[in-house]
Motif scaffolding. Structure first.
Motif, PDB file in Angstrom:
ATOM      1  N   ASN A   1      42.097  28.724  55.518  1.00  0.00           N
ATOM      2  CA  ASN A   1      43.229  29.777  55.882  1.00  0.00           C
ATOM      3  C   ASN A   1      43.325  29.861  57.233  1.00  0.00           C
ATOM      4  N   SER A   2      42.704  28.774  58.029  1.00  0.00           N
ATOM      5  CA  SER A   2      42.587  28.848  59.398  1.00  0.00           C
ATOM      6  C   SER A   2      44.063  27.980  60.045  1.00  0.00           C
ATOM      7  N   TYR A   3      44.217  28.013  61.282  1.00  0.00           N
ATOM      8  CA  TYR A   3      45.326  27.432  61.802  1.00  0.00           C
ATOM      9  C   TYR A   3      44.819  26.725  63.289  1.00  0.00           C
ATOM     10  N   GLY A   4      45.306  25.574  63.396  1.00  0.00           N
ATOM     11  CA  GLY A   4      45.150  24.844  64.734  1.00  0.00           C
ATOM     12  C   GLY A   4      46.383  24.587  65.656  1.00  0.00           C
ATOM     13  N   LYS A   5      46.378  24.722  66.907  1.00  0.00           N
ATOM     14  CA  LYS A   5      47.231  24.330  67.978  1.00  0.00           C
ATOM     15  C   LYS A   5      46.621  23.211  68.547  1.00  0.00           C
ATOM     16  N   THR A   6      47.350  22.062  68.705  1.00  0.00           N
ATOM     17  CA  THR A   6      46.827  20.763  69.127  1.00  0.00           C
ATOM     18  C   THR A   6      48.014  20.075  69.918  1.00  0.00           C
ATOM     19  N   TRP A   7      47.686  19.758  71.038  1.00  0.00           N
ATOM     20  CA  TRP A   7      48.229  18.948  71.973  1.00  0.00           C
ATOM     21  C   TRP A   7      47.390  17.533  72.279  1.00  0.00           C
ATOM     22  N   HIS A   8      48.171  16.488  72.189  1.00  0.00           N
ATOM     23  CA  HIS A   8      47.478  15.137  72.503  1.00  0.00           C
ATOM     24  C   HIS A   8      48.142  14.840  73.869  1.00  0.00           C
ATOM     25  N   VAL A   9      47.425  14.379  74.688  1.00  0.00           N
ATOM     26  CA  VAL A   9      47.793  14.061  76.031  1.00  0.00           C
ATOM     27  C   VAL A   9      47.693  12.699  76.368  1.00  0.00           C
ATOM     28  N   TRP A  10      47.322  12.021  75.678  1.00  0.00           N
ATOM     29  CA  TRP A  10      46.850  10.285  75.778  1.00  0.00           C
ATOM     30  C   TRP A  10      47.129   9.598  74.463  1.00  0.00           C
ATOM     31  N   ASN A  11      48.027   8.478  74.334  1.00  0.00           N
ATOM     32  CA  ASN A  11      48.099   7.998  73.196  1.00  0.00           C
ATOM     33  C   ASN A  11      47.131   6.775  73.274  1.00  0.00           C
ATOM     34  N   THR A  12      45.903   6.983  72.655  1.00  0.00           N
ATOM     35  CA  THR A  12      44.776   6.097  72.744  1.00  0.00           C
ATOM     36  C   THR A  12      44.657   5.137  71.356  1.00  0.00           C
ATOM     37  N   GLY A  13      45.855   5.219  70.959  1.00  0.00           N
ATOM     38  CA  GLY A  13      45.951   4.368  69.848  1.00  0.00           C
ATOM     39  C   GLY A  13      46.349   4.975  68.642  1.00  0.00           C
ATOM     40  N   HIS A  14      47.123   4.456  67.738  1.00  0.00           N
ATOM     41  CA  HIS A  14      47.341   5.033  66.571  1.00  0.00           C
ATOM     42  C   HIS A  14      47.620   4.115  65.388  1.00  0.00           C
TER      43      HIS A  14
ATOM     44  N   MET B   1      51.994  15.823  73.352  1.00  0.00           N
ATOM     45  CA  MET B   1      52.547  15.749  72.071  1.00  0.00           C
ATOM     46  C   MET B   1      52.005  16.638  71.248  1.00  0.00           C
ATOM     47  N   LEU B   2      52.953  17.599  70.418  1.00  0.00           N
ATOM     48  CA  LEU B   2      52.391  18.430  69.571  1.00  0.00           C
ATOM     49  C   LEU B   2      51.882  17.934  68.214  1.00  0.00           C
ATOM     50  N   ALA B   3      50.669  18.058  67.807  1.00  0.00           N
ATOM     51  CA  ALA B   3      50.003  17.274  66.494  1.00  0.00           C
ATOM     52  C   ALA B   3      50.186  18.352  65.413  1.00  0.00           C
ATOM     53  N   TRP B   4      50.024  17.880  64.226  1.00  0.00           N
ATOM     54  CA  TRP B   4      50.298  18.585  63.015  1.00  0.00           C
ATOM     55  C   TRP B   4      49.164  18.106  62.000  1.00  0.00           C
ATOM     56  N   SER B   5      49.243  18.619  60.950  1.00  0.00           N
ATOM     57  CA  SER B   5      48.278  18.323  59.686  1.00  0.00           C
ATOM     58  C   SER B   5      49.022  17.689  58.454  1.00  0.00           C
ATOM     59  N   PHE B   6      48.486  16.776  58.071  1.00  0.00           N
ATOM     60  CA  PHE B   6      48.750  16.224  56.448  1.00  0.00           C
ATOM     61  C   PHE B   6      48.557  17.428  55.606  1.00  0.00           C
ATOM     62  N   ASN B   7      49.811  17.626  54.811  1.00  0.00           N
ATOM     63  CA  ASN B   7      49.898  18.683  53.800  1.00  0.00           C
ATOM     64  C   ASN B   7      50.152  17.949  52.509  1.00  0.00           C
ATOM     65  N   ARG B   8      50.272  17.002  52.196  1.00  0.00           N
ATOM     66  CA  ARG B   8      50.646  16.311  50.849  1.00  0.00           C
ATOM     67  C   ARG B   8      49.813  14.956  50.666  1.00  0.00           C
ATOM     68  N   ASP B   9      49.576  14.698  49.566  1.00  0.00           N
ATOM     69  CA  ASP B   9      48.908  13.373  49.285  1.00  0.00           C
ATOM     70  C   ASP B   9      50.034  12.403  49.548  1.00  0.00           C
TER      71      ASP B   9
ATOM     72  N   GLU C   1      56.476  15.483  65.911  1.00  0.00           N
ATOM     73  CA  GLU C   1      57.980  15.002  66.023  1.00  0.00           C
ATOM     74  C   GLU C   1      58.019  13.409  65.695  1.00  0.00           C
ATOM     75  N   HIS C   2      56.954  12.867  65.582  1.00  0.00           N
ATOM     76  CA  HIS C   2      56.698  11.384  65.285  1.00  0.00           C
ATOM     77  C   HIS C   2      55.528  11.409  64.239  1.00  0.00           C
ATOM     78  N   PRO C   3      55.760  11.758  62.916  1.00  0.00           N
ATOM     79  CA  PRO C   3      54.650  11.933  61.850  1.00  0.00           C
ATOM     80  C   PRO C   3      54.144  10.480  61.596  1.00  0.00           C
ATOM     81  N   GLU C   4      54.677   9.314  61.615  1.00  0.00           N
ATOM     82  CA  GLU C   4      54.036   8.118  61.570  1.00  0.00           C
ATOM     83  C   GLU C   4      53.187   7.665  62.668  1.00  0.00           C
TER      84      GLU C   4
END
Length: 252
Positions: A155-168, A182-190, A67-70
């Motif tokens: 070809n695998s997939y991940g379900k990722t939850w971050h529970v602490w903003n330890t710095g971005h 917060m639900l995390a995602w993956s980068f899919n483009r350069d 939800e907040h890709p930056e």
């Protein structure tokens, strides 16, 4: 049953990377008392840590929040490959002894992903771009072992939850775990990942993501279209480019 290749990779990862420690911020609170230290020493001798022992596969990648890709961070994965189709990982903000636990990730094969209902699939990010771009690495193990590991995750997939903003990247950390997961995602483009994020990780671990990308080009022929590839498309202010071998699965 986990095959011999997976077991060997886990063993190699468990003993690797002793010299590539990353620093992390201290957690607020008083230093441990003598009583606490004594209790910990006793617990180490008398209590079992059986659930933790299999977490011996170490990988480092990057996570943007869906939800907040930056909001992007380096993610240190310590994983237990429970069988050929399922792994569970604890996530830390570094690989140092005082690293802060800031999330969890479950990794499933394409076969298991296909069994999920459509509404559940929206929580699972694709991994092909992470692998083909050279962003996902397993520091310290021999190159042939790392290539075999990455091949097993295509070809695998991940379900990722971050529970602490330890710095971005570009943002301060919270001193304590605050707010909702917060639900995390993956980068899919350069261009989606901030260059400084990747460069800093590569410099510290002594790796070259661009060179890894070239070496992993052979895996493109194994990569099939994946769900979730376009979920962050157009959500970045900077230009992005298609990544060879990364294809979005057509909408049902």
């Amino acid at each position: 049953m986990v095959n011999s290749t997976t077991a060997a990779l886990a063993l190699l990862a468990s003993i690797a990377c002793g010299a590539c420690l990353a620093q992390t911020a201290p957690v607020p609170g008083e230093p441990k008392s003598a009583k606490t230290i004594a209790l910990e020493a006793g617990a180490k001798v008398l209590q079992s840590a059986a659930p933790l022992r299999p977490f011996n596969l170490y990988m480092v990648g990057f996570h943007p929040m869906k939800e907040h890709p930056e909001h992007q961070m380096e993610a240190h994965h310590y994983c237990h490959q429970m069988n050929e189709d399922f792994a569970q990982c604890t996530l830390f903000d570094s690989n140092g002894g005082n690293a802060r636990l800031n999330g969890i990730e479950y990794i499933i094969s394409e076969k298991l992903f296909a069994t999920l209902p459509p509404q559940e699939k929206a929580f699972w990010h694709p991994h092909n771009a992470e692998i083909l771009s050279g962003q996902l690495v397993a520091p310290g193990i021999p190159a042939p072992a790392e290539r075999a590991l990455m091949r097993s995750k295509i070809n695998s997939y991940g379900k990722t939850w971050h529970v602490w903003n330890t710095g971005h990247e570009g943002g301060a950390s919270d001193q304590l775990p605050l707010g909702p997961a917060m639900l995390a995602w993956s980068f899919n483009r350069d261009g989606e990942a901030l260059p400084t994020l990747v460069e800093r990780r590569d410099r510290r671990l002594g790796i070259n993501s661009a060179e890894l990308r070239k070496q992993r080009a052979e895996l493109q022929k194994l990569a099939r279209p994946q769900s979730g590839v376009d979920d962050l498309k157009g959500k970045f202010a900077r230009p992005t480019r298609e990544l060879p071998g990364v294809v979005a699965q057509p909408a049902p």
